[in-house]
Design an enzyme around this catalytic site. Structure first.
Site, short mmCIF file in Angstrom:
data_model
loop_
_atom_site.label_atom_id
_atom_site.label_comp_id
_atom_site.label_asym_id
_atom_site.label_seq_id
_atom_site.Cartn_x
_atom_site.Cartn_y
_atom_site.Cartn_z
N GLU A 135 173.56 -44.18 -27.41
CA GLU A 135 174.85 -43.70 -26.92
C GLU A 135 175.64 -44.75 -26.14
OE1 GLU A 135 172.11 -40.01 -26.86
OE2 GLU A 135 171.94 -42.19 -26.70
N THR B 177 170.49 -40.50 -32.94
CA THR B 177 169.44 -40.72 -31.95
C THR B 177 168.10 -40.33 -32.52
OG1 THR B 177 169.68 -38.48 -31.05
CG2 THR B 177 171.04 -40.20 -30.06
N LYS C 22 155.92 -33.32 -11.44
CA LYS C 22 156.36 -32.49 -10.31
C LYS C 22 155.14 -31.85 -9.67
CE LYS C 22 160.57 -31.59 -12.95
NZ LYS C 22 160.06 -32.23 -14.20
N TRP D 119 158.00 -35.42 -6.35
CA TRP D 119 158.02 -36.15 -7.61
C TRP D 119 157.04 -37.32 -7.57
CZ3 TRP D 119 163.89 -36.95 -9.17
CH2 TRP D 119 164.41 -35.72 -9.58
#
Length: 534
Positions: free
Chosen positions: A326, A181, A434, A439
């Site tokens: 992944e 990754t 935040k 949010w």
């Protein structure tokens, strides 16, 4: 039923049997355009497999590549995995320390390297403890002067080798490929793909649910073969029998445009930045006509402005896809279908900024912080988790299972899924702002700002705030020759987002920091600007 193993070499075998003369076109680092076919790729992969045997590369050994999208790299995809070894595609855009780390972590036995990356390898060669030798992917005439050794020339290795090889049959769960990754923090983590996973992924990739490839498709993967297997293109193309156009190191707008025009490319793969680069070139050249029918876009959120531009200016369908290293990597898509194309423009374009629907075999779920499943009603948002036959279940040589709760892969994305299965990524958990316990989606603000005609690129981060914990800060890269200021952007956003979402600060930059795979490095922006509001 017969227990026949699913093996990667069979994909190329199918291509050379059913589509032997179909073209594989490459822009090589030697400067020329090379033309090959599935029959020739098959024959040269056989020669390469024989050469690997002479280099004493055994089943299970890892072989590294630092290479662009070319026919030679494709030959390695099949020759290495086909004889039971593991192809490790190394991302040359990682920091040199990370390249050293992944080669040593994988215990690679040989490194195959393109001409442009030889110098990069020279600086770390002495630290590569498992490497027995290096192979420069060129012919004798172009071999460089280098301190690398023991050193081999790719074309010399193949010369005089028989073009037939007795490909072994083995367990389909044998490791075939390894990709690390391109994480923004810590050491990269390895994802080890099996033959079974990659063959199933190739079948899904070629299918109508994902890339919808056939013999009439001319496919241009503008995602590098060192990044998540070029999204499966080298495996799916011979299976579908489509023409494959490999751009080499030509990732600039002019090089892309040239290949698209000369090879009559119909489908492109790449991150949004790639298609922005192409659009800017076409804009400069006043080009509106193209053979392109679809661009399949993943790796980052699709900006609504670019989706609309490709539709209205070029007549090109912007096809969203979602996945990760992944996940094989492709998991979802939204190909053009009659039900979708019949929708009013606004509704269709909105759906094209989603991540589409999961392919057969891929299961999606969203979960709250306590790990409880949330409803697929298009409203509830939680962490996206995924599972299926080509989804990673554990990182390579890594006992940390925190990313794999209860048999799922936890993606780190915040998402919604509606009753029709449409996935919409709201934000990355680490990127959501935040503010006062609520949010704010950085992606939603970016999506709206991208629609302004003077905006080339944009990014939103959460900066520290003395009262609200965090507040959004917006960064904009303006289009060349355009005139725009913060007040005009605020006026553009007014009425399009909640008032309390309005960025507290708007900054204009000449460029955004990016990873080697084109993702915006928001952590770098946060590091530099985290205290801008204090």
């Amino acid at each position: 039923m017969m227990d026949s193993p699913l093996l990667i070499i069979d994909l190329l075998d199918h291509g050379r049997r059913h589509h032997p003369d179909q073209q594989v076109v490459s822009r090589r680092q030697e400067g020329d355009i090379h033309r090959s076919s599935y029959r020739e790729i098959w024959q040269r992969s056989g020669q390469l497999a024989n050469a690997l045997e002479q280099l004493d590369i055994k089943s299970g050994d890892c072989v590294a590549t630092l290479a662009w999208n070319t026919h030679r790299h494709m030959e390695l995809y099949y020759a290495v995995s086909g004889r039971g070894a593991v192809l490790h595609t190394v991302n040359p855009r990682l920091f040199s320390e990370q390249i050293e780390y992944v080669i040593n972590h994988a215990e690679d036995k040989y490194v195959f390297v393109d001409l442009g990356f030889v110098e990069l390898l020279e600086s770390i060669a002495e630290q590569l403890t498992s490497v027995k030798g290096f192979v420069v992917m060129t012919d004798r005439a172009h071999m460089p002067e280098t301190s690398l050794g023991p050193l081999h020339c790719y074309e010399d290795l193949l010369q005089n080798q028989p073009d037939s090889y007795d490909w072994p049959r083995f367990d389909e769960n044998t490791a075939a490929a390894l990709c690390y990754t391109s994480g923004t923090t810590g050491n990269p983590k390895g994802v080890l793909y099996s033959h079974r996973a990659m063959v199933l992924h190739a079948q899904a990739t070629a299918s109508r649910e994902l890339l919808d490839l056939d013999t009439d498709t001319v496919l241009l993967p503008m995602v590098a073969m060192y990044h998540a297997g070029a999204w499966g293109a080298p495996y799916a193309a011979p299976l579908a029998g489509c023409k494959l156009v490999l751009p080499g190191a030509g990732m600039d707008g002019a090089s892309m445009a040239e290949l698209i025009a000369t090879e009559n490319v119909t489908v492109g793969l790449g991150v949004p930045t790639i298609w922005l680069t192409l659009h800017n070139h076409w804009l400069d050249q006043n080009i509106t006509e193209t053979s392109l029918q679809r661009v399949c876009v993943g790796g980052a959120a699709s900006p609504r402005g670019m989706v609309e531009t490709y539709h209205r200016r070029y007549g090109v369908y912007w096809q969203p896809i979602w996945g990760m290293t992944e996940t094989g990597p492709l998991a979802t898509s939204l190909p053009p279908a009659s039900w979708l194309l019949s929708l009013p423009d606004d509704k269709r374009l909105d759906l094209q900024t989603s991540a589409g629907r999961a392919a057969f075999g891929v299961e999606l779920g969203i979960f709250d912080a306590a790990g409880h499943a949330l409803p697929h009603d298009g409203k509830a948002s939680g962490e996206l988790r995924v599972r299926g036959p080509w989804i990673c279940r554990q990182y390579f040589k890594n006992d940390d299972m925190s990313a794999f709760p209860d048999g799922w892969l936890a993606t780190g994305d915040i998402a919604t899924i509606d009753a029709d299965g449409i996935l919409r990524v709201v934000d990355r958990i680490k990127d959501v702002v935040k503010s006062g316990g609520e949010w704010i989606s950085s992606l939603e603000i970016e999506n709206i700002v991208s629609q302004h005609e003077a905006v080339s690129e944009c990014a939103v981060i959460g900066a520290r705030h003395p009262k609200w914990d965090e507040r959004p800060v917006l960064f904009i890269v303006a289009r060349a020759k355009s005139h725009i200021d913060a007040d005009a952007i605020r006026e553009f956003l007014d009425g399009r987002i909640a008032r309390w979402w309005m960025p507290d600060r708007i900054e204009f930059l000449t460029s955004l920091p990016r990873t080697g795979t084109g993702k915006v490095l928001k952590n770098e922006l946060r590091e530099q600007y985290r205290n801008i509001l204090l």
